[in-house]
Design a protein around this motif. Sequence first.
Motif, mmCIF file in Angstrom:
data_model
loop_
_atom_site.group_PDB
_atom_site.id
_atom_site.type_symbol
_atom_site.label_atom_id
_atom_site.label_comp_id
_atom_site.label_asym_id
_atom_site.label_seq_id
_atom_site.Cartn_x
_atom_site.Cartn_y
_atom_site.Cartn_z
ATOM 1 N N ALA A 19 0.715 -1.209 0.056
ATOM 2 C CA ALA A 19 0.042 0.124 0.105
ATOM 3 C C ALA A 19 0.939 1.327 0.039
ATOM 4 O O ALA A 19 1.662 1.347 0.789
ATOM 5 N N CYS A 20 0.616 2.153 -0.942
ATOM 6 C CA CYS A 20 1.613 3.396 -1.132
ATOM 7 C C CYS A 20 1.297 4.301 0.301
ATOM 8 O O CYS A 20 -0.110 4.291 0.756
ATOM 9 N N ASN A 21 2.006 5.014 0.557
ATOM 10 C CA ASN A 21 2.077 5.899 1.909
ATOM 11 C C ASN A 21 0.897 6.696 1.927
ATOM 12 O O ASN A 21 0.431 7.030 2.918
ATOM 13 N N TRP A 22 0.791 7.464 0.755
ATOM 14 C CA TRP A 22 0.141 8.762 0.994
ATOM 15 C C TRP A 22 -1.423 8.478 0.668
ATOM 16 O O TRP A 22 -2.063 9.534 1.314
ATOM 17 N N CYS A 23 -2.027 7.518 0.088
ATOM 18 C CA CYS A 23 -3.327 7.106 0.125
ATOM 19 C C CYS A 23 -3.841 5.893 0.592
ATOM 20 O O CYS A 23 -4.708 5.721 1.352
ATOM 21 N N SER A 24 -3.457 4.880 -0.043
ATOM 22 C CA SER A 24 -4.037 3.320 0.250
ATOM 23 C C SER A 24 -3.515 2.903 1.763
ATOM 24 O O SER A 24 -4.244 2.471 2.322
ATOM 25 N N TYR A 25 -2.345 3.320 2.127
ATOM 26 C CA TYR A 25 -2.078 3.126 3.679
ATOM 27 C C TYR A 25 -2.859 3.824 4.614
ATOM 28 O O TYR A 25 -3.516 3.363 5.259
ATOM 29 N N ALA A 26 -2.960 5.047 4.159
ATOM 30 C CA ALA A 26 -4.113 5.925 5.103
ATOM 31 C C ALA A 26 -5.374 5.205 4.855
ATOM 32 O O ALA A 26 -6.204 5.273 5.991
ATOM 33 N N GLY A 27 -5.903 4.750 3.852
ATOM 34 C CA GLY A 27 -7.003 4.141 3.649
ATOM 35 C C GLY A 27 -7.245 2.720 4.564
ATOM 36 O O GLY A 27 -8.347 2.433 5.324
ATOM 37 N N ALA A 28 -6.089 1.928 4.507
ATOM 38 C CA ALA A 28 -6.075 0.718 5.336
ATOM 39 C C ALA A 28 -6.161 1.348 6.866
ATOM 40 O O ALA A 28 -6.619 0.559 7.744
ATOM 41 N N ASP A 29 -5.393 2.294 6.997
ATOM 42 C CA ASP A 29 -5.420 2.899 8.684
ATOM 43 C C ASP A 29 -6.832 3.313 8.924
ATOM 44 O O ASP A 29 -7.589 3.010 10.134
ATOM 45 N N LEU A 30 -7.621 3.927 8.090
ATOM 46 C CA LEU A 30 -8.805 4.427 8.144
ATOM 47 C C LEU A 30 -9.940 3.144 8.511
ATOM 48 O O LEU A 30 -10.745 3.294 9.432
ATOM 49 N N ALA A 31 -9.371 1.883 7.672
ATOM 50 C CA ALA A 31 -10.396 0.876 7.915
ATOM 51 C C ALA A 31 -10.363 0.456 9.312
ATOM 52 O O ALA A 31 -11.291 0.006 9.951
ATOM 53 N N GLY A 32 -8.990 0.424 9.767
ATOM 54 C CA GLY A 32 -8.805 0.101 11.298
ATOM 55 C C GLY A 32 -9.591 0.849 12.204
ATOM 56 O O GLY A 32 -10.271 0.372 13.114
#
Length: 143
Positions: A19-32
């Motif tokens: 997951a790219c740091n700027w969008c997708s990882y933040a999206g994964a974080d938001l899912a959590g």
Amino acid sequence: MSTGLAVEQEYEPVILALACNWCSYAGADLAGISRCQYPANVRIIRVMCSGMVHPNLVIEALTKGADGVVMCGCHPGDCHYQEGNLKAERRAEAITLMLQDFGIEEERFKLAWVSASEGPQFAKLMTEFTDQIKRLGPSPYKT
Ligand code: FES
């Protein structure tokens, strides 16, 4: 005393999410943070940009233990490095060709766009991809 019932264990694949740091990882974080449920099979690896993922990394993962790899980046036009996700798109095509050479089903790899605000979409993507890999069964490289 035995009940005589065999307990069938469900196959649990190993899924790698790059997951790219700027969008997708933040999206994964938001899912959590939002408590969106998705399978525990998914191991997330943060990369700075989807365009930085070399095809060899995906092939290596799929030949050395992972049953599926999903590469997530920013939506087109949102990449922090301008065109990294477009590069990732071209690399995804190369990866698909390489998978054929390695005798790996192309369904074991997926490229997807997930923004920082798409936590539920990230969870849905991981759930659907995990189900897809479960249907395929273990990687042919698993002995
Ligand atoms: Fe997200 Fe480039 S920074 S894909």
